[in-house]
Design a protein around this motif. Structure first.
Motif, PDB file in Angstrom:
ATOM      1  N   GLU A  38      -8.195   5.510  -3.822  1.00  0.00           N
ATOM      2  CA  GLU A  38      -9.220   5.608  -2.777  1.00  0.00           C
ATOM      3  C   GLU A  38      -9.925   6.963  -2.862  1.00  0.00           C
ATOM      4  N   ASN A  46     -14.472   3.295   0.609  1.00  0.00           N
ATOM      5  CA  ASN A  46     -13.139   2.894   0.130  1.00  0.00           C
ATOM      6  C   ASN A  46     -12.928   1.390   0.212  1.00  0.00           C
ATOM      7  N   LYS A  50     -12.036  -0.885  -3.129  1.00  0.00           N
ATOM      8  CA  LYS A  50     -10.855  -1.747  -3.220  1.00  0.00           C
ATOM      9  C   LYS A  50     -11.249  -3.204  -3.468  1.00  0.00           C
ATOM     10  N   ASP A  66     -10.574  -0.941   4.837  1.00  0.00           N
ATOM     11  CA  ASP A  66     -10.193   0.468   4.875  1.00  0.00           C
ATOM     12  C   ASP A  66     -10.364   0.932   6.313  1.00  0.00           C
TER      13      ASP A  66
END
Ligand code: ITT
Length: 191
Positions: A38, A46, A50, A66
């Protein structure tokens, strides 16, 4: 319509599964060894990182969350570092309470950013939700996960950890982010 839930956090996973149950997508777990660094400076960055990496690595659609806690008098800390504030939930809560000390202003907000990526890793939906509360001087309640025992919602006179999963779902940062996102996920025409 397979959607990989890109999280390694069991508490989050449980809540996300509950919200996504009637989304029309079949949910799958992310491979345990697939970890995304991250490196973003915001929750949204973030979440996108992901979702995108897990989508590309698995060749499926992916959804990522996130989230974290922003405390007013700590200038927004722990923020995107909420998970990195300690090794266990207990350690993280202890550090938060230590840093707040006997500070009277305990205003805080939970923030949740959600992103959905297509199998090419392109972000197609983003959503964000918040929930205002106050940090207690000591933990109370044993439901939920993470910072829930010290996050008190004055409107309900309960901490997140004292709420039923349905009540938390209806007012939480994650609930608010997913409320806006699920209709868009249902409407995605991928065939
Ligand atoms: P993934 O990245 O694998 O999803 P993570 O736990 O590392 O899992 P984050 O980086 O988004 O997730 O960190 C979120 C942190 O904020 C984590 O420490 C949680 O305990 C806390 N948090 C987020 N939502 C919460 C909630 O609803 N209740 C309590 N704590 C929460």
């Amino acid at each position: 319509k397979l959607l990989v839930v890109a999280t390694g956090n069991p508490g989050k996973l449980k809540e996300m599964q509950a919200y996504l149950a009637d989304s029309g997508w079949e949910l799958a777990l992310k491979p345990e060894d697939l970890d995304v660094e991250e490196t973003g400076e915001t929750f949204a960055e973030n979440a996108c990182l992901k979702a995108s990496e897990v989508a590309k690595a698995t060749g499926n659609w992916a959804i990522a969350d996130d989230s974290g806690l922003k405390v007013d008098t700590l200038n927004g800390a722990p923020g995107v570092y909420s998970a990195r504030y300690g090794n266990t939930d207990t350690e993280r809560i202890e550090r938060l309470l230590r840093e707040l000390g006997d500070q009277e202003n305990r205003q805080a907000q939970f923030v949740c950013a959600i992103a959905v990526a297509n199998p090419q890793g392109e972000i197609v939906i983003q959503s964000e939700g918040i929930c205002h509360g106050e940090i207690l001087f000591a933990p109370s309640g044993d439901g939920g996960f993470g910072y829930d025992p010290v996050f008190y919602v004055p409107d309900k006179q309960l901490t997140f950890a004292q709420m039923t999963t349905d009540l938390k779902k209806s007012i939480s940062h994650r609930g608010n982010a997913l409320k806006a996102l699920v209709p868009r996920l249902k409407a995605l025409d991928i065939l």
